[in-house]
Design an enzyme around this catalytic site. Structure first.
Site, PDB file in Angstrom:
ATOM      1  N   GLY A  58      11.067  -2.807   5.407  1.00  0.00           N
ATOM      2  CA  GLY A  58      10.310  -4.070   5.412  1.00  0.00           C
ATOM      3  C   GLY A  58       9.815  -4.411   4.008  1.00  0.00           C
ATOM      4  CG  HIS A  59       6.843  -1.962   2.170  1.00  0.00           C
ATOM      5  ND1 HIS A  59       6.812  -0.824   2.937  1.00  0.00           N
ATOM      6  CD2 HIS A  59       5.600  -2.485   2.248  1.00  0.00           C
ATOM      7  CE1 HIS A  59       5.607  -0.663   3.457  1.00  0.00           C
ATOM      8  NE2 HIS A  59       4.847  -1.669   3.070  1.00  0.00           N
ATOM      9  CG  MET A  96      -1.939  -1.151   1.174  1.00  0.00           C
ATOM     10  SD  MET A  96      -3.446  -0.837   2.070  1.00  0.00           S
ATOM     11  CE  MET A  96      -2.816  -0.520   3.714  1.00  0.00           C
ATOM     12  CG  LEU A 142       7.077   1.441  -0.773  1.00  0.00           C
ATOM     13  CD1 LEU A 142       7.790   1.063  -2.067  1.00  0.00           C
ATOM     14  CD2 LEU A 142       6.136   0.328  -0.335  1.00  0.00           C
ATOM     15  CG  HIS A 143       8.556   0.317   6.039  1.00  0.00           C
ATOM     16  ND1 HIS A 143       8.777  -1.039   6.038  1.00  0.00           N
ATOM     17  CD2 HIS A 143       7.231   0.479   6.302  1.00  0.00           C
ATOM     18  CE1 HIS A 143       7.665  -1.668   6.335  1.00  0.00           C
ATOM     19  NE2 HIS A 143       6.694  -0.776   6.483  1.00  0.00           N
ATOM     20  N   GLY A 155       4.849 -10.249   3.944  1.00  0.00           N
ATOM     21  CA  GLY A 155       5.609 -10.192   5.177  1.00  0.00           C
ATOM     22  C   GLY A 155       4.957 -10.966   6.310  1.00  0.00           C
ATOM     23  CD  GLU A 156       7.656 -15.273   8.856  1.00  0.00           C
ATOM     24  OE1 GLU A 156       8.277 -14.838   9.852  1.00  0.00           O
ATOM     25  OE2 GLU A 156       7.862 -16.391   8.353  1.00  0.00           O
ATOM     26  CD  GLN A 175      -6.021  -3.544   2.985  1.00  0.00           C
ATOM     27  OE1 GLN A 175      -5.991  -4.138   1.911  1.00  0.00           O
ATOM     28  NE2 GLN A 175      -4.983  -3.564   3.814  1.00  0.00           N
ATOM     29  CG  ASP A 180       0.838  -7.157   7.930  1.00  0.00           C
ATOM     30  OD1 ASP A 180       0.203  -6.457   8.719  1.00  0.00           O
ATOM     31  OD2 ASP A 180       1.774  -6.711   7.233  1.00  0.00           O
TER      32      ASP A 180
HETATM   33  P1  AMP Z   1       1.447  -2.887   3.508  1.00  0.00           P
HETATM   34  O1  AMP Z   1       1.986  -1.847   2.585  1.00  0.00           O
HETATM   35  O2  AMP Z   1       1.474  -2.492   4.942  1.00  0.00           O
HETATM   36  O3  AMP Z   1       0.145  -3.463   3.041  1.00  0.00           O
HETATM   37  O4  AMP Z   1       2.481  -4.094   3.431  1.00  0.00           O
HETATM   38  C1  AMP Z   1       2.840  -4.674   2.192  1.00  0.00           C
HETATM   39  C2  AMP Z   1       3.619  -5.940   2.460  1.00  0.00           C
HETATM   40  O5  AMP Z   1       4.786  -5.620   3.200  1.00  0.00           O
HETATM   41  C3  AMP Z   1       2.833  -6.968   3.300  1.00  0.00           C
HETATM   42  O6  AMP Z   1       3.101  -8.258   2.815  1.00  0.00           O
HETATM   43  C4  AMP Z   1       3.412  -6.759   4.669  1.00  0.00           C
HETATM   44  O7  AMP Z   1       3.321  -7.899   5.496  1.00  0.00           O
HETATM   45  C5  AMP Z   1       4.856  -6.452   4.338  1.00  0.00           C
HETATM   46  N1  AMP Z   1       5.511  -5.751   5.437  1.00  0.00           N
HETATM   47  C6  AMP Z   1       5.075  -4.640   6.077  1.00  0.00           C
HETATM   48  N2  AMP Z   1       5.911  -4.308   7.095  1.00  0.00           N
HETATM   49  C7  AMP Z   1       6.889  -5.265   7.090  1.00  0.00           C
HETATM   50  C8  AMP Z   1       8.042  -5.501   7.918  1.00  0.00           C
HETATM   51  N3  AMP Z   1       8.371  -4.698   8.912  1.00  0.00           N
HETATM   52  N4  AMP Z   1       8.810  -6.565   7.617  1.00  0.00           N
HETATM   53  C9  AMP Z   1       8.497  -7.393   6.584  1.00  0.00           C
HETATM   54  N5  AMP Z   1       7.429  -7.225   5.788  1.00  0.00           N
HETATM   55  C10 AMP Z   1       6.635  -6.179   6.033  1.00  0.00           C
END
Ligand code: AMP
Length: 282
Positions: A40-41, A34, A37-38, A151-152, A65, A154
């Site tokens: 993790g992404h 979404m 980005l950081h 990502g784990e 959502q 979530d």
């Molecule tokens: P989002 O943009 O929050 O919907 O996340 C997109 C993807 O990035 C999802 O699969 C999340 O689980 C993953 N994600 C978010 N934060 C992290 C993190 N800190 N470490 C690993 N994956 C992440």
């Protein structure tokens, strides 16, 4: 184009890029996001790039959502910044559809995964997994990548998506990737940007208290008592409220009586108006 990263805005553009890569015998990975980005992404993008020849990241803040009282309107958005980060991480194409591409007028389909969607997040955000399963089904079918990376961080979402892909025979492998954390243990999240400096200090306690809880149950403390104690510690640390701290079967998320099967601790807690989630293996 943004920097060196091409952008597809609709399904046709996405499919024609993927068709060309496939015709050349290349493996395609998809990283749904979404935005905002950081690291993790970006770790998902790097893992995808190691395992696939071509990597697409999608950027779509999915209205379905978010409940009406949640943060859809103020969710951080920075497509140009995100595109630059993605290009730096080795992404080959950004798929950034408009809302009308994902949900054209008259859109009437919901993908509902029962069972693993029901507890925990399902209880506190009843709209959430229907929105996630619907948009991820669309993204997977629009692109039909070989593998999609999640990502784990979530964890329940990852279980829901695995179940959904299996149940619907969607021919895409679902790959989970480890949570990336800040130096003090806080799981990276786009929503961390909402935290004040004081809240940010408290936020790191979530991860530490979860570690302490794991130690306690491993040392023999009854699970229900350890969960209740974790909640008390979170409130004492400065969290405004706790939705849950729960130790569950890692595959089904069913409550457990002991640690004989693979087990996961999952938590959701509020700091002011910001809701943080985290989880880890026990
Ligand atoms: P989002 O943009 O929050 O919907 O996340 C997109 C993807 O990035 C999802 O699969 C999340 O689980 C993953 N994600 C978010 N934060 C992290 C993190 N800190 N470490 C690993 N994956 C992440």
């Amino acid at each position: 184009m943004s920097g060196s990263l091409p952008i597809a805005r609709d399904v046709q553009a996405l499919r024609s890029a993927i068709t060309a890569w496939r015709a050349a015998g290349l493996k395609v990975g998809l990283v749904p996001t979404m935005g905002a980005l950081h690291e993790g992404h970006l770790s998902l993008v790097r893992t995808a790039k190691e395992r696939c020849d071509w990597v697409i990241a999608s950027l779509f803040v999915n209205p379905r959502q978010f409940a009406p009282h949640e943060d859809f309107e103020r969710y951080p958005r920075d497509e140009a910044g995100d595109a630059a980060l993605l290009a730096g991480a080795g992404c080959d194409l950004l798929y950034a559809p408009e809302r009308s591409v994902m949900y054209p007028a008259g859109f009437a389909t919901n993908v509902i995964v029962s069972d693993v969607s029901t507890p925990l997040e399902g209880e506190f955000r009843p709209h959430f997994f229907g929105g996630v399963a619907t948009v991820v089904t669309k993204l997977l079918l629009q692109g039909l990548p070989d593998t999609a990376f999640f990502g784990e961080k979530d964890y329940q979402q990852l279980l829901v998506i695995k179940r959904m892909a299996r149940d619907l025979d969607i021919p895409v492998a679902i790959q989970g990737c480890p949570t990336v954390r800040e130096h003090d243990g806080l799981a990276m999240s786009s929503r961390n940007a909402y935290l004040s400096a004081a809240e940010r200090n408290v936020a790191a306690r979530l991860n530490h208290i979860m570690h302490d809880t794991i130690k306690a149950v491993r040392a023999g403390e009854p699970i229900a008592e350890a969960e209740a104690e974790a909640t008390r510690h979170l409130i004492a640390a400065g969290f405004s409220s706790v939705d849950y701290v729960s130790i569950r079967d890692a595959e089904t998320l069913a409550p457990i009586a002991d640690l004989s099967a693979p087990t996961r601790i999952l938590a959701a807690a509020w700091l002011g108006k910001t809701r943080l989630i985290d989880n880890m293996a026990v």
